[in-house]
Enzyme design. Structure first.
Site, PDB file in Angstrom:
ATOM      1  N   PHE A 113      12.729  -0.337  13.409  1.00 51.69           N
ATOM      2  CA  PHE A 113      12.897   0.864  14.243  1.00 51.69           C
ATOM      3  C   PHE A 113      12.539   0.581  15.708  1.00 51.69           C
ATOM      4  CE2 PHE A 113      10.245   4.795  15.376  1.00 51.69           C
ATOM      5  CZ  PHE A 113      11.285   5.418  16.050  1.00 51.69           C
ATOM      6  N   GLN A 168       6.744  -6.996  17.341  1.00 53.09           N
ATOM      7  CA  GLN A 168       6.809  -5.723  16.607  1.00 53.09           C
ATOM      8  C   GLN A 168       6.831  -5.954  15.101  1.00 53.09           C
ATOM      9  OE1 GLN A 168       6.904  -3.044  18.890  1.00 53.09           O
ATOM     10  NE2 GLN A 168       6.716  -4.800  20.273  1.00 53.09           N
ATOM     11  N   SER A 185       2.570   0.865   7.370  1.00 53.07           N
ATOM     12  CA  SER A 185       2.202   1.898   6.398  1.00 53.07           C
ATOM     13  C   SER A 185       0.827   1.676   5.774  1.00 53.07           C
ATOM     14  CB  SER A 185       3.259   2.036   5.302  1.00 53.07           C
ATOM     15  OG  SER A 185       2.731   2.707   4.192  1.00 53.07           O
ATOM     16  N   SER A 217      -2.050  -0.549  16.555  1.00 51.31           N
ATOM     17  CA  SER A 217      -1.968   0.764  15.900  1.00 51.31           C
ATOM     18  C   SER A 217      -3.146   1.668  16.226  1.00 51.31           C
ATOM     19  CB  SER A 217      -1.902   0.576  14.385  1.00 51.31           C
ATOM     20  OG  SER A 217      -2.032   1.830  13.748  1.00 51.31           O
ATOM     21  N   TYR A 227      -4.453  -1.664   6.346  1.00 51.51           N
ATOM     22  CA  TYR A 227      -3.468  -1.765   7.435  1.00 51.51           C
ATOM     23  C   TYR A 227      -4.108  -1.701   8.820  1.00 51.51           C
ATOM     24  CZ  TYR A 227       0.382  -0.457  10.527  1.00 51.51           C
ATOM     25  OH  TYR A 227       1.248  -0.382  11.580  1.00 51.51           O
ATOM     26  N   LYS A 243      -4.134  -4.630  11.696  1.00 53.07           N
ATOM     27  CA  LYS A 243      -3.608  -4.437  13.052  1.00 53.07           C
ATOM     28  C   LYS A 243      -4.692  -4.697  14.097  1.00 53.07           C
ATOM     29  CE  LYS A 243       0.610  -3.911  13.082  1.00 53.07           C
ATOM     30  NZ  LYS A 243       1.513  -4.383  14.125  1.00 53.07           N
ATOM     31  N   VAL A 273       6.535  10.416   8.533  1.00 53.08           N
ATOM     32  CA  VAL A 273       6.727  11.784   8.037  1.00 53.08           C
ATOM     33  C   VAL A 273       7.915  12.481   8.715  1.00 53.08           C
ATOM     34  CG1 VAL A 273       5.008  12.793   9.642  1.00 53.08           C
ATOM     35  CG2 VAL A 273       5.530  13.932   7.471  1.00 53.08           C
ATOM     36  N   ARG A 301      -1.375  14.776  14.537  1.00 54.79           N
ATOM     37  CA  ARG A 301      -0.998  13.467  15.054  1.00 54.79           C
ATOM     38  C   ARG A 301      -0.527  13.612  16.506  1.00 54.79           C
ATOM     39  NH1 ARG A 301      -3.059  12.268  10.889  1.00 54.79           N
ATOM     40  NH2 ARG A 301      -2.347  10.796   9.297  1.00 54.79           N
TER      41      ARG A 301
HETATM   42  C1  UD1 Z   1       1.698   6.053  11.168  1.00 47.96           C
HETATM   43  C2  UD1 Z   1       2.468   4.782  11.021  1.00 47.96           C
HETATM   44  C3  UD1 Z   1       1.567   3.600  11.134  1.00 47.96           C
HETATM   45  C4  UD1 Z   1       0.844   3.679  12.460  1.00 47.96           C
HETATM   46  C5  UD1 Z   1       0.115   5.005  12.559  1.00 47.96           C
HETATM   47  C6  UD1 Z   1      -0.535   5.194  13.909  1.00 47.96           C
HETATM   48  C7  UD1 Z   1       4.483   5.057   9.689  1.00 47.96           C
HETATM   49  C8  UD1 Z   1       5.101   4.971   8.348  1.00 47.96           C
HETATM   50  N1  UD1 Z   1       3.178   4.774   9.748  1.00 47.96           N
HETATM   51  O1  UD1 Z   1       0.772   6.231  10.090  1.00 47.96           O
HETATM   52  O2  UD1 Z   1       2.313   2.412  11.087  1.00 47.96           O
HETATM   53  O3  UD1 Z   1      -0.076   2.632  12.559  1.00 47.96           O
HETATM   54  O4  UD1 Z   1       1.039   6.067  12.386  1.00 47.96           O
HETATM   55  O5  UD1 Z   1       0.413   5.226  14.899  1.00 47.96           O
HETATM   56  O6  UD1 Z   1       5.121   5.368  10.676  1.00 47.96           O
HETATM   57  N2  UD1 Z   1       2.949  13.130   5.148  1.00 47.96           N
HETATM   58  C9  UD1 Z   1       3.349  14.270   4.456  1.00 47.96           C
HETATM   59  N3  UD1 Z   1       4.533  14.229   3.765  1.00 47.96           N
HETATM   60  C10 UD1 Z   1       5.324  13.120   3.716  1.00 47.96           C
HETATM   61  C11 UD1 Z   1       4.904  11.953   4.429  1.00 47.96           C
HETATM   62  C12 UD1 Z   1       3.697  12.004   5.129  1.00 47.96           C
HETATM   63  O7  UD1 Z   1       2.667  15.305   4.458  1.00 47.96           O
HETATM   64  O8  UD1 Z   1       6.395  13.170   3.078  1.00 47.96           O
HETATM   65  C13 UD1 Z   1       1.684  13.181   5.921  1.00 47.96           C
HETATM   66  C14 UD1 Z   1       0.708  12.048   5.611  1.00 47.96           C
HETATM   67  O9  UD1 Z   1      -0.139  12.322   4.525  1.00 47.96           O
HETATM   68  C15 UD1 Z   1      -0.078  11.991   6.935  1.00 47.96           C
HETATM   69  C16 UD1 Z   1       0.967  12.380   7.995  1.00 47.96           C
HETATM   70  O10 UD1 Z   1       2.019  13.015   7.293  1.00 47.96           O
HETATM   71  O11 UD1 Z   1      -1.117  12.939   6.948  1.00 47.96           O
HETATM   72  C17 UD1 Z   1       1.529  11.213   8.769  1.00 47.96           C
HETATM   73  O12 UD1 Z   1       1.924  10.206   7.850  1.00 47.96           O
HETATM   74  P1  UD1 Z   1       2.838   8.972   8.290  1.00 47.96           P
HETATM   75  O13 UD1 Z   1       4.044   9.433   8.987  1.00 47.96           O
HETATM   76  O14 UD1 Z   1       3.001   8.081   7.094  1.00 47.96           O
HETATM   77  O15 UD1 Z   1       1.969   8.262   9.431  1.00 47.96           O
HETATM   78  P2  UD1 Z   1       0.466   7.705   9.517  1.00 47.96           P
HETATM   79  O16 UD1 Z   1      -0.156   7.495   8.197  1.00 47.96           O
HETATM   80  O17 UD1 Z   1      -0.217   8.548  10.524  1.00 47.96           O
END
Ligand code: UD1
Length: 325
Positions: free
Chosen positions: A23, A86, A91, A130, A154, A158, A198, A222
């Site tokens: 990405f 990159q 994850s 990260s 993870y 990082k 997400v 976030r």
């Molecule tokens: C993301 C990055 C990670 C990076 C970090 C900090 C991704 C996959 N991961 O982690 O590489 O180091 O940000 O920049 O981009 N959630 C839901 N429903 C879903 C999926 C996720 O509720 O279907 C929630 C998760 O529990 C979490 C939040 O959304 O609380 C964000 O999750 P995610 O997008 O995986 O990112 P991070 O874990 O923050």
């Protein structure tokens, strides 16, 4: 004294992007090709996709190899002015499920990259660090001077990469710059893996009219950062004078926090989605909140987010909708 990066890299330069088919890597490749630079890319296609490079495939030099292969990495570094590193297995949940696999990609891979860069005489390395390194400690916004408190494997990996970057700056004079990405999102982010970010996941599910999952009460927040902002941070950091950036760590973010509930509501509005979220338990190793102070990147290389969260979401939905059409 080597020529300063600012002097050297404003001319046509050769860049190596690791994880070029991913990405963020593919967006960086498009941006560098658009301004006429030479781009070489390295990817093992474990998570990256050729489709991300389709429109620039003829203009880049693509090496299919793994970061854990030291010889291949060393060859890829030859004749390169600067590297945008990159490539990683992202994850938090993946690293909990398979710590050895992500350790190899993220720590061994980064070490190989630095060794390759050193032997090839590369001038500068930008590293995709990260924000998860900050962990769950109190104190917002996050400032680079805070002591990291990584939780899951993870962020430990990082952060280890950051320490290696800084070591290579101090010991070998390599101009390494760590950019701590805060939840980057936007077009081309893979939506269909259990480890997808997400926003990418929800956009796909909402447009398809499928159920979408909200993990926890949705009040976790976030600092979601639109991809164009992350790209501009990289381009600015590439061109900045070494004395401003070498051996340093910078937050790359929007400087605004949004909760998952707020994000859900905005996306539901943009996609016309009316189903309620499928609520499930909070993830292991999840951080509660994330919000960056972006002053250091502003001061050192003039970084400022140009695309707002709302505009970024709108562009992301528009892109996904066009793909479905
Ligand atoms: C993301 C990055 C990670 C990076 C970090 C900090 C991704 C996959 N991961 O982690 O590489 O180091 O940000 O920049 O981009 N959630 C839901 N429903 C879903 C999926 C996720 O509720 O279907 C929630 C998760 O529990 C979490 C939040 O959304 O609380 C964000 O999750 P995610 O997008 O995986 O990112 P991070 O874990 O923050």
């Amino acid at each position: 004294m080597p020529k300063s990066a600012a002097a050297r890299l404003t001319f046509v330069a050769t860049y190596l992007i690791t994880g070029i088919a991913g990405f963020v890597g593919s967006h960086l490749a498009h941006a560098l090709v658009a301004r006429g630079d030479h781009v070489r890319g390295l990817d093992n296609f474990s998570t990256g996709r050729r489709a991300n490079l389709a429109s620039i495939a003829e203009k880049i030099d693509l090496i299919t190899a793994d970061l854990t292969d030291p010889e291949a990495v060393e060859r890829a570094c030859k004749g390169v002015d600067a590297i945008l590193h990159q490539g990683a297995l992202p994850s938090v949940p993946r690293s909990i499920k398979d710590p050895r696999g992500s350790h190899r990609a993220n720590i061994d891979g980064t070490f190989n990259l630095l060794e390759g860069a050193r032997h090839a005489g590369v001038q500068r390395v930008l590293y995709a660090a990260s924000s998860s390194a900050y962990g769950n400690q109190p104190g917002f916004p996050r400032v680079e001077t805070m002591l990291p408190q990584p939780i899951a494997p993870y962020p430990v990996q990082k952060l280890t990469g950051e320490l290696y970057m800084q070591s290579y700056a101090r010991v070998y004079g390599l101009e390494t710059v760590c950019l701590r990405y805060f939840n980057i999102f936007g077009p081309r982010q893979a939506p269909d893996s259990p480890y997808s970010g997400v926003i990418a996941k929800w956009v796909r599910q909402m447009l398809a009219g499928e159920d979408a999952t909200l993990e926890g009460d949705g009040e976790q927040g976030r600092d979601f950062t639109y991809i164009a902002n992350a790209v501009s941070a990289n381009l600015l950091a590439l061109a900045a004078p070494a004395d401003k950036v070498a051996g340093r760590v910078f937050n790359v973010a929007s400087g605004q926090r949004s909760s998952l509930n707020e994000t859900w509501a905005l996306l539901a509005g943009l996609t016309g989605y009316t189903r309620p979220p499928q609520r499930v338990e909070r993830r292991a190793g999840d951080i509660d909140n994330s919000l960056a102070d972006i002053g250091a990147a502003g001061e050192a290389f003039g970084y400022q987010p140009r695309v707002s969260f709302a505009e970024g979401l709108a562009r992301t939905v528009e892109y996904a909708r066009a793909l479905q059409a």
